[in-house]
Scaffold this motif. Structure first.
Motif, short mmCIF file in Angstrom:
data_model
loop_
_atom_site.label_atom_id
_atom_site.label_comp_id
_atom_site.label_asym_id
_atom_site.label_seq_id
_atom_site.Cartn_x
_atom_site.Cartn_y
_atom_site.Cartn_z
N SER A 32 0.82 -1.21 0.00
CA SER A 32 0.00 0.00 0.00
C SER A 32 0.86 1.26 0.00
O SER A 32 0.54 2.23 -0.69
N TYR A 33 1.93 1.24 0.79
CA TYR A 33 2.82 2.39 0.91
C TYR A 33 4.27 1.89 0.98
O TYR A 33 4.55 0.87 1.61
N SER A 34 5.16 2.62 0.33
CA SER A 34 6.59 2.34 0.49
C SER A 34 7.35 3.66 0.41
O SER A 34 6.90 4.61 -0.25
N PHE A 35 8.49 3.71 1.09
CA PHE A 35 9.24 4.97 1.20
C PHE A 35 10.68 4.78 0.74
O PHE A 35 11.28 3.71 0.91
N ILE A 36 11.23 5.85 0.18
CA ILE A 36 12.62 5.85 -0.26
C ILE A 36 13.52 6.13 0.93
O ILE A 36 13.31 7.09 1.67
N CYS A 37 14.52 5.29 1.10
CA CYS A 37 15.48 5.41 2.20
C CYS A 37 16.82 5.89 1.66
O CYS A 37 17.10 5.75 0.46
N ALA A 38 17.65 6.44 2.54
CA ALA A 38 18.98 6.88 2.13
C ALA A 38 19.79 5.72 1.57
O ALA A 38 20.64 5.91 0.68
N THR A 39 19.53 4.50 2.06
CA THR A 39 20.23 3.33 1.52
C THR A 39 19.87 3.09 0.06
O THR A 39 20.73 2.71 -0.75
N ASP A 40 18.61 3.32 -0.29
CA ASP A 40 18.20 3.18 -1.69
C ASP A 40 18.95 4.17 -2.58
O ASP A 40 19.41 3.83 -3.67
N ILE A 41 19.08 5.40 -2.09
CA ILE A 41 19.78 6.43 -2.86
C ILE A 41 21.26 6.11 -2.98
O ILE A 41 21.86 6.22 -4.05
N LYS A 42 21.86 5.68 -1.86
CA LYS A 42 23.28 5.32 -1.88
C LYS A 42 23.53 4.15 -2.82
O LYS A 42 24.52 4.13 -3.56
N THR A 43 22.62 3.17 -2.81
CA THR A 43 22.76 2.02 -3.70
C THR A 43 22.70 2.46 -5.15
O THR A 43 23.50 2.01 -6.00
N TYR A 44 21.76 3.34 -5.46
CA TYR A 44 21.64 3.84 -6.83
C TYR A 44 22.91 4.58 -7.25
O TYR A 44 23.42 4.39 -8.36
N ARG A 45 23.44 5.40 -6.36
CA ARG A 45 24.58 6.24 -6.72
C ARG A 45 25.89 5.46 -6.86
O ARG A 45 26.67 5.70 -7.77
N GLN A 46 26.13 4.53 -5.94
CA GLN A 46 27.45 3.90 -5.91
C GLN A 46 27.44 2.39 -5.70
O GLN A 46 28.49 1.77 -5.59
N PHE A 248 25.95 7.40 13.64
CA PHE A 248 24.70 6.82 13.13
C PHE A 248 24.74 6.59 11.63
O PHE A 248 24.20 5.62 11.12
N GLY A 249 25.36 7.51 10.89
CA GLY A 249 25.39 7.41 9.44
C GLY A 249 26.42 6.40 8.97
O GLY A 249 27.41 6.11 9.66
N GLY A 250 26.20 5.84 7.79
CA GLY A 250 27.13 4.87 7.22
C GLY A 250 28.19 5.56 6.38
O GLY A 250 27.88 6.30 5.44
N TYR A 251 29.46 5.33 6.70
CA TYR A 251 30.57 6.00 6.03
C TYR A 251 31.01 5.21 4.79
O TYR A 251 30.83 3.99 4.72
N ALA A 252 31.60 5.92 3.86
CA ALA A 252 32.10 5.27 2.65
C ALA A 252 33.23 4.31 3.01
O ALA A 252 33.99 4.55 3.97
N LYS A 253 33.33 3.23 2.27
CA LYS A 253 34.37 2.24 2.52
C LYS A 253 35.75 2.89 2.45
O LYS A 253 36.04 3.67 1.55
N GLY A 254 36.59 2.57 3.43
CA GLY A 254 37.94 3.11 3.46
C GLY A 254 38.07 4.45 4.16
O GLY A 254 39.18 4.99 4.26
N THR A 255 36.96 4.99 4.67
CA THR A 255 37.00 6.28 5.36
C THR A 255 37.86 6.20 6.62
O THR A 255 37.75 5.26 7.40
N LYS A 256 38.70 7.19 6.82
CA LYS A 256 39.51 7.31 8.04
C LYS A 256 39.11 8.61 8.74
O LYS A 256 38.69 9.58 8.11
N ALA A 257 39.24 8.61 10.07
CA ALA A 257 38.84 9.79 10.84
C ALA A 257 39.77 10.00 12.02
O ALA A 257 40.40 9.06 12.52
N LEU A 258 39.85 11.26 12.47
CA LEU A 258 40.64 11.60 13.64
C LEU A 258 39.75 11.68 14.88
O LEU A 258 38.58 12.05 14.80
N PHE A 259 40.31 11.31 16.04
CA PHE A 259 39.64 11.53 17.31
C PHE A 259 40.71 11.78 18.37
O PHE A 259 41.90 11.50 18.15
#
Length: 330
Positions: A32-46, A248-259
């Motif tokens: 009846s209803y379905s929604f577009i998720c950020a994962t759908d967009i990310k999958t489409y893009r990359q 919370f967000g999913g980072y691109a593969k290989g992403t490095k970060a400082l802390f």
């Protein structure tokens, strides 16, 4: 049936595909209803490591049971339902350790939810299909993102009156703040570099932090929804001792970060990651929605017909940020 087929990165099409196969233990659902998720967009893009084309996208949905096999006892034709996009296997190391949200052998329905029909086996439905009252059918399609927020909250166990800052006022950011405020009773704050996006959370009673460059306060938890690695060290210094910085967000593969390791060592603060949800999270999300504990109608202002032209418009609006949450009416 009509469906959105993901064929390769940057290649999706609206086309006719065969209906899901049914058997004596199958529940067939008319979406009846379905929604577009950020994962759908990310999958489409990359592309996505766990989504192999060709396949039907979409995993946030609700619908009505259209047929049941002769061996199905718990569901009937006409039931209003929402379903989990996956269930855990119950036998892998993660499941045994009580972390089904990172199950290594997930099971899935017949196809994605950007389709007129979706099928589940009776075994799948025991963990992944839930009846809902008709008046909450549309809101119940967003049970999955609510479940993800509940799973995230379990990573830092918010208490009433504590302060939590959500960074990013996209759909998941606003949903995090709304659930934390409404369900957990925290003092919810939100910030975004796009001040226009702060109007909705402000209308929901969520406190706004406009100028993060001059941020001087401290919070029991800070939730980073944008997958921008530079934000980690920037916001780490605003976490209270023994507080949590939640990725919370999913980072691109290989992403490095400082802390700053000294902050972790001397203040006991934690940097934690969160992804997915458990069956308990999903069931709790359904209950919160159908009990009226949270009102998700504020996210349903961008609804589209499930047609070739409207599907393209919905995806473009979602990718360009014109629609906070784009959904289909089937």
């Amino acid at each position: 049936m009509k469906a959105v087929l993901y064929e390769a990165p940057k290649s999706i099409s609206f086309r006719d595909v065969p209906d899901p196969a049914v058997d004596t233990d199958t529940i067939l659902i008319k979406v009846s209803y379905s929604f577009i998720c950020a994962t759908d967009i990310k999958t489409y893009r990359q592309g996505h490591p766990h989504i192999v084309p060709p396949t039907i996208l979409g995993h946030e949905f609700s619908g009505i049971v259209e047929s049941v096999g002769s061996d199905v006892e718990s569901f009937s034709v006409g039931d209003c339902v929402t379903g989990s996009p996956f269930i855990n296997c119950g036998t892998c190391e993660s499941c045994f350790r009580g972390r089904p949200e990172v199950c290594s052998a997930r099971k899935f329905p017949s196809n994605g939810a950007f389709a007129e029909r979706i099928a589940m086996t009776n075994e799948y439905a025991k963990l992944g299909l839930f009846t809902v009252r008709p008046t909450f059918l549309r809101q119940a399609a967003l049970s999955e993102p609510v479940a993800c927020v509940l799973n995230s909250a379990r990573s830092f166990n918010p208490r009433p009156g504590e302060s939590v800052l959500v960074v990013g006022a996209g759909f998941m950011g606003v949903l995090n703040a709304l659930v934390l405020k409404t369900v957990f009773g925290v003092r919810a704050y939100i910030t975004d570099t796009n001040t226009e996006r702060l109007k909705l959370p402000a209308s929901l009673g969520i406190e706004i932090v406009e100028d993060t460059e001059k941020l001087s306060g401290f919070f029991n938890a800070i939730i980073l929804t944008p997958p921008i690695p530079e934000l980690i060290i920037r916001y780490q210094s605003h976490v209270l001792p023994f507080g949590h910085l939640v990725l919370f967000g999913g980072y691109a593969k290989g992403t490095k970060a400082l802390f700053d390791p000294n902050m972790v060592h001397y203040t006991g603060s934690k940097i934690v990651g969160t992804s997915g949800f458990s069956p308990f999270d999903f069931k709790t999300a359904v209950n919160l929605i159908t009990d009226g504990a949270i009102d998700l109608n504020v996210f349903m202002t961008n609804m589209y017909e499930f047609s070739s032209s409207e599907f393209q418009k919905a995806f473009i609006d979602a990718m360009d940020g014109r629609a906070l949450k784009a959904g289909f009416i089937l």
